[in-house]
Design a protein around this motif. Sequence first.
Motif, short mmCIF file in Angstrom:
data_model
loop_
_atom_site.label_atom_id
_atom_site.label_comp_id
_atom_site.label_asym_id
_atom_site.label_seq_id
_atom_site.Cartn_x
_atom_site.Cartn_y
_atom_site.Cartn_z
N THR A 12 25.58 -29.39 -11.94
CA THR A 12 24.53 -29.72 -12.80
C THR A 12 23.26 -29.86 -11.95
O THR A 12 22.19 -29.11 -12.36
CB THR A 12 24.77 -30.89 -13.62
OG1 THR A 12 26.03 -30.51 -14.40
CG2 THR A 12 23.48 -31.11 -14.62
N ARG A 21 27.24 -25.50 -21.42
CA ARG A 21 27.05 -27.22 -21.67
C ARG A 21 25.64 -27.72 -21.63
O ARG A 21 25.18 -28.54 -22.20
CB ARG A 21 28.08 -27.77 -20.79
CG ARG A 21 28.09 -29.21 -20.74
CD ARG A 21 29.25 -29.89 -19.83
NE ARG A 21 28.95 -29.37 -18.42
CZ ARG A 21 28.35 -29.93 -17.56
NH1 ARG A 21 27.26 -30.96 -17.90
NH2 ARG A 21 28.15 -29.79 -16.33
N LEU A 22 24.78 -27.05 -20.53
CA LEU A 22 23.66 -27.67 -20.38
C LEU A 22 22.80 -27.12 -21.43
O LEU A 22 21.76 -28.06 -21.62
CB LEU A 22 22.94 -27.09 -19.10
CG LEU A 22 23.74 -27.55 -17.74
CD1 LEU A 22 23.25 -26.72 -16.69
CD2 LEU A 22 23.65 -29.13 -17.67
N GLU A 23 23.03 -26.04 -22.06
CA GLU A 23 22.15 -25.56 -23.34
C GLU A 23 22.63 -26.50 -24.56
O GLU A 23 21.74 -27.04 -25.30
CB GLU A 23 22.77 -24.02 -23.63
CG GLU A 23 21.66 -23.55 -24.43
CD GLU A 23 22.04 -21.92 -24.85
OE1 GLU A 23 21.41 -21.41 -25.68
OE2 GLU A 23 22.90 -21.51 -24.32
N LYS A 24 23.62 -26.92 -24.55
CA LYS A 24 24.00 -27.73 -25.85
C LYS A 24 23.24 -29.07 -25.63
O LYS A 24 23.23 -30.01 -26.53
CB LYS A 24 25.69 -27.74 -25.70
CG LYS A 24 26.06 -26.71 -26.49
CD LYS A 24 27.99 -26.90 -26.57
CE LYS A 24 28.50 -25.61 -27.10
NZ LYS A 24 29.79 -25.68 -27.33
N GLN A 25 23.34 -29.43 -24.19
CA GLN A 25 22.69 -30.92 -24.07
C GLN A 25 21.19 -30.86 -24.26
O GLN A 25 20.61 -31.70 -23.95
CB GLN A 25 23.01 -31.32 -22.74
CG GLN A 25 24.50 -31.63 -22.86
CD GLN A 25 24.85 -32.03 -21.08
OE1 GLN A 25 24.54 -31.29 -19.97
NE2 GLN A 25 25.54 -33.10 -20.95
N GLY A 26 20.62 -29.76 -24.43
CA GLY A 26 19.30 -29.48 -24.54
C GLY A 26 18.56 -29.53 -23.45
O GLY A 26 17.24 -29.47 -23.32
N TYR A 27 19.18 -29.27 -22.27
CA TYR A 27 18.60 -29.14 -20.72
C TYR A 27 17.89 -27.81 -20.54
O TYR A 27 17.07 -27.37 -19.73
CB TYR A 27 19.43 -29.36 -19.92
CG TYR A 27 19.83 -30.89 -19.85
CD1 TYR A 27 19.31 -31.77 -20.40
CD2 TYR A 27 20.96 -31.19 -18.98
CE1 TYR A 27 19.85 -33.18 -20.46
CE2 TYR A 27 21.35 -32.48 -18.96
CZ TYR A 27 20.71 -33.52 -19.86
OH TYR A 27 21.21 -34.81 -19.64
N LEU A 86 13.48 -31.90 -21.61
CA LEU A 86 14.51 -32.81 -21.31
C LEU A 86 15.41 -32.53 -20.12
O LEU A 86 15.95 -33.28 -19.48
CB LEU A 86 15.51 -32.70 -22.55
CG LEU A 86 16.83 -33.77 -22.60
CD1 LEU A 86 16.31 -35.20 -22.57
CD2 LEU A 86 17.66 -33.35 -23.98
N GLY A 87 15.48 -31.13 -19.65
CA GLY A 87 15.92 -30.71 -18.40
C GLY A 87 15.35 -31.08 -17.41
O GLY A 87 15.77 -31.57 -16.34
N ALA A 93 15.92 -34.78 -16.81
CA ALA A 93 17.22 -34.81 -16.35
C ALA A 93 17.35 -34.61 -14.89
O ALA A 93 18.15 -35.33 -13.74
CB ALA A 93 18.35 -33.86 -16.96
N GLN A 130 18.85 -37.20 -12.12
CA GLN A 130 19.71 -36.83 -10.89
C GLN A 130 19.32 -36.79 -9.64
O GLN A 130 20.05 -37.35 -8.81
CB GLN A 130 20.09 -35.26 -11.25
CG GLN A 130 20.84 -35.07 -12.60
CD GLN A 130 22.24 -34.78 -12.36
OE1 GLN A 130 22.87 -34.52 -11.38
NE2 GLN A 130 22.89 -35.35 -13.62
#
Length: 115
Positions: free
Chosen positions: A13, A55-61, A83-84, A87, A91
Motif C-alpha cells: 500500500t 481496494r485503494l480506490e474503494k477506500q477513497g485513496y 485522502l490518499g 494516508a 504510512q
Amino acid sequence: MNLSKDLMAASSTPIVLGVIAEGETYGYEIVKRVEELSGGILTWTDGMMYPLLHRLEKQGYLVARWRLADSGRKRKYYAITDLGKQAILEQRQQWRVINNALNTLWNNPYDFQPA
C-alpha cells in the motif's frame, strides 16, 4: 532474494500510493516503477496489483478514469486523492517507527552472524 509474503503485503500500500503520488499512471507502469525502485527485486504480478488498486480506490485513496493511450489502447489511469495523500503521510510515520526500531536492533554490536 525472496521477500516474505507478509512483508510484501505490508509494504504494498505505501509503495503503490507513493508511486501514484508521483503522477497519474496505470497498472503496468506501476509494476515497472516498483521493479525499478527495488533494483529488480520486487516483481509484482497483475494478480497482486489490480486487487490492491481496486481496494485503494474503494477506500477513497485513488480515483480512476479510462483514457486512450498513445498506442490506441484504453487504459485505466489512477491518481491520488487528498485522502490518499493523508494516508501516505500516516504510512510514512508508521514505517519510520518500524525502520528506526529495526535499525537500532540490527546495528547493535552483538549482531548475529550466519552459521
